[in-house]
Design a protein around this motif. Structure first.
Motif, mmCIF file in Angstrom:
data_model
loop_
_atom_site.group_PDB
_atom_site.id
_atom_site.type_symbol
_atom_site.label_atom_id
_atom_site.label_comp_id
_atom_site.label_asym_id
_atom_site.label_seq_id
_atom_site.Cartn_x
_atom_site.Cartn_y
_atom_site.Cartn_z
ATOM 1 N N MET A 1 0.845 -1.173 0.000
ATOM 2 C CA MET A 1 0.000 0.000 0.000
ATOM 3 C C MET A 1 0.895 1.242 0.000
ATOM 4 O O MET A 1 1.952 1.251 0.624
ATOM 5 N N ARG A 2 0.432 2.237 -0.659
ATOM 6 C CA ARG A 2 1.116 3.521 -0.610
ATOM 7 C C ARG A 2 0.460 4.329 0.498
ATOM 8 O O ARG A 2 -0.763 4.493 0.508
ATOM 9 N N ILE A 3 1.258 4.797 1.441
ATOM 10 C CA ILE A 3 0.746 5.512 2.603
ATOM 11 C C ILE A 3 0.948 7.011 2.411
ATOM 12 O O ILE A 3 2.064 7.473 2.177
ATOM 13 N N LEU A 6 3.258 10.123 5.519
ATOM 14 C CA LEU A 6 4.185 9.791 6.591
ATOM 15 C C LEU A 6 4.463 11.016 7.461
ATOM 16 O O LEU A 6 4.672 10.901 8.662
ATOM 17 N N TYR A 27 3.832 1.447 9.789
ATOM 18 C CA TYR A 27 4.130 1.974 8.463
ATOM 19 C C TYR A 27 4.899 0.956 7.621
ATOM 20 O O TYR A 27 4.583 0.742 6.447
ATOM 21 N N SER A 31 3.100 -0.462 4.354
ATOM 22 C CA SER A 31 3.644 -0.029 3.060
ATOM 23 C C SER A 31 4.109 -1.206 2.204
ATOM 24 O O SER A 31 4.205 -1.078 0.985
ATOM 25 N N ARG A 32 4.374 -2.358 2.829
ATOM 26 C CA ARG A 32 4.740 -3.563 2.065
ATOM 27 C C ARG A 32 3.529 -4.416 1.699
ATOM 28 O O ARG A 32 3.648 -5.336 0.900
ATOM 29 N N THR A 34 -0.266 -5.649 0.355
ATOM 30 C CA THR A 34 -1.091 -5.507 -0.852
ATOM 31 C C THR A 34 -2.530 -5.849 -0.473
ATOM 32 O O THR A 34 -3.120 -6.779 -1.006
ATOM 33 N N LEU A 77 -4.034 2.538 -1.894
ATOM 34 C CA LEU A 77 -3.663 3.739 -1.147
ATOM 35 C C LEU A 77 -4.284 3.747 0.245
ATOM 36 O O LEU A 77 -5.417 3.299 0.428
#
Length: 97
Positions: A1-3, A6, A27, A31-32, A34, A77
């Motif tokens: 996922m794109r966070i 931050l 995080y 972020s890793r 899916t 996202l």
């Protein structure tokens, strides 16, 4: 996922240093990931709560803090909408923040 973002987490942990390690851990994992469905998140974070408007609430640092994200599963996202104490969390409307 794109966070996104931050910087919101960083600002919080700068004033609450005990939250830095747990937020960085969250995080790193998120972020890793899916995650395509709420069930995917629940499998990784059994204590995650789901509310309306695609909001997910995570308990951070043994439930000392709350993190609210808005999720766009179709785009991969997560938008950080809130991070704070339980007292602060009790004053927000999770679905509209």
């Amino acid at each position: 996922m794109r966070i996104i973002a931050l910087s919101t987490l960083r600002t919080f942990w700068e004033s609450n240093p005990d939250a830095e390690t747990p937020l960085r851990s969250w995080y790193a994992l998120a972020s890793r990931a899916t995650w395509k469905t709420p069930a995917d998140i629940k499998a990784a974070y059994g204590n995650a709560s789901f509310t309306g408007n695609n909001r997910v609430v995570f308990n951070i640092k043994g439930n000392d803090y709350r993190l609210v994200v808005a999720v766009r599963y179709d785009k991969g996202l997560m938008y950080v909408r809130f991070v704070g104490t339980h007292r602060q969390y009790d004053k927000i409307d999770v679905e509209t923040i």
